[in-house]
Design an enzyme around this catalytic site. Structure first.
Site, PDB file in Angstrom:
ATOM      1  N   SER A   1       0.831  -1.201   0.000  1.00 29.45           N
ATOM      2  CA  SER A   1       0.000   0.000   0.000  1.00 29.45           C
ATOM      3  C   SER A   1       0.871   1.259   0.000  1.00 29.45           C
ATOM      4  O   SER A   1       1.646   1.476  -0.923  1.00 29.45           O
ATOM      5  CB  SER A   1      -0.970  -0.043   1.182  1.00 29.45           C
ATOM      6  OG  SER A   1      -1.982   0.919   1.054  1.00 29.45           O
TER       7      SER A   1
ATOM      8  N   ASP B   1     -10.027  -5.609  -3.585  1.00 34.05           N
ATOM      9  CA  ASP B   1      -9.465  -4.584  -2.695  1.00 34.05           C
ATOM     10  C   ASP B   1     -10.417  -3.393  -2.628  1.00 34.05           C
ATOM     11  O   ASP B   1     -10.789  -2.811  -3.650  1.00 34.05           O
ATOM     12  CB  ASP B   1      -8.112  -4.143  -3.257  1.00 34.05           C
ATOM     13  CG  ASP B   1      -7.304  -3.295  -2.301  1.00 34.05           C
ATOM     14  OD1 ASP B   1      -7.879  -2.397  -1.661  1.00 34.05           O
ATOM     15  OD2 ASP B   1      -6.090  -3.514  -2.215  1.00 34.05           O
TER      16      ASP B   1
ATOM     17  N   HIS C   1      -7.374  -5.961   0.663  1.00 36.19           N
ATOM     18  CA  HIS C   1      -6.202  -5.141   1.004  1.00 36.19           C
ATOM     19  C   HIS C   1      -5.479  -5.639   2.253  1.00 36.19           C
ATOM     20  O   HIS C   1      -4.508  -5.040   2.679  1.00 36.19           O
ATOM     21  CB  HIS C   1      -6.677  -3.697   1.226  1.00 36.19           C
ATOM     22  CG  HIS C   1      -5.596  -2.655   1.093  1.00 36.19           C
ATOM     23  ND1 HIS C   1      -4.994  -2.354  -0.104  1.00 36.19           N
ATOM     24  CD2 HIS C   1      -5.017  -1.837   2.018  1.00 36.19           C
ATOM     25  CE1 HIS C   1      -4.102  -1.390   0.074  1.00 36.19           C
ATOM     26  NE2 HIS C   1      -4.073  -1.073   1.349  1.00 36.19           N
TER      27      HIS C   1
END
Length: 278
Positions: A147, A223, A256
């Protein structure tokens, strides 16, 4: 520089440690995690640096990713720093996406952030110097992250040709200049000049990259941040335009979370091990 070991745990035949030190770059105390596989008892080993995402510390990767077993299998040292400067005098903000836990791996130029928020210099220079001076590490380096940390891994590799043997990312923020997370952070840390932001944007850096270091990116298609914050298609387009090697793997059903990272970290570590030992 004095290192204080604050955690020491046996793990897959090696040791998962956490150290604390006074960072000159960040002007505060910092923690970083080091996994030393059993091979480190008798030889110097290459290092894979891991950069974590928003809200994380050095703990998330070492407790959730299950990476140590693969580091032992391939004979790699794993290093995971915290994600921002810390301390009572370190600037902070409301919300999870700015301030502590959200350093974005840039060198801030704007007050009050510029006093401490220099995570780019910390990751590129100070931390590797510490590792290579104090642990059985070679100068063979790889870098990865998730991320915000995936963004960090990509820009660090792209801005430092020849310094890393390989780079990969999970769910990276590939174009922070064009998504809300990056716009908020970059306005605070770097000011209003959007042209200056491009120096910290992987999709923007690709066009002028002087090294064709292949990029390995895994992205879950479930995600929750895919469309609004991550936009891997922007990196894909930039790499296609510049003929830069990119393997973008859209993984069906994954979100995620660290369940995603845990599912594919073994493949990433094998990928880095191949490059580091070539």
């Amino acid at each position: 520089m004095t290192l204080e070991r604050i955690e020491h745990r046996a793990c897959f035949g090696g040791w998962q440690d956490v150290y604390r030190h006074a960072s000159e770059t960040l002007a505060c105390g910092m923690n970083f995690a080091v996994y030393l596989p059993p091979q480190a008892q008798t030889q110097r080993l290459p290092v894979l640096y891991w950069l974590s995402g928003l809200t994380c510390t050095e703990q998330n990767f070492i407790t959730k990713a299950g990476a140590q077993r693969y580091a032992t299998e391939h004979g790699l040292i794993l290093v995971a720093p915290d994600t921002s400067p810390r301390g009572e005098d370190v600037a902070d903000a409301d919300g999870y996406d700015l301030g502590k836990g959200a350093g974005f791996y840039v060198n801030a130029t704007q007050a009050p952030w510029s006093k401490h928020y220099r995570m780019y210099d910390y990751v590129v220079s100070e931390l590797p110097a510490l590792i290579e001076a104090n642990f059985p590490a070679t100068e063979a380096r790889a870098i990865s992250g998730h991320s915000m940390g995936g963004h960090g891994a990509l820009i660090v590799a792209l801005k430092n040709p020849g310094r890393y043997r390989s780079v990969s990312a999970f769910s990276p923020i590939v174009a922070p200049t064009r998504v809300p997370w990056g716009e908020r952070a970059f306005t605070a840390y770097l000011g209003e000049d959007r042209e200056a932001w491009k120096a910290w944007d992987a999709a923007a850096l690709i066009a002028d990259a002087t090294e064709r270091l292949p990029l390995l990116v895994d992205q879950g298609d479930a995600d929750e941040f895919l469309a609004g914050q991550l936009k891997p298609e922007l990196l894909q387009a930039a790499c296609a335009a510049a003929d830069h090697p990119l393997e973008l793997r859209l993984q069906p059903g994954y979100d995620h979370s660290y369940y995603f990272i845990e599912s594919f970290i073994g493949e990433h570590i094998a990928y880095h091990a191949h490059a580091l030992k070539a």
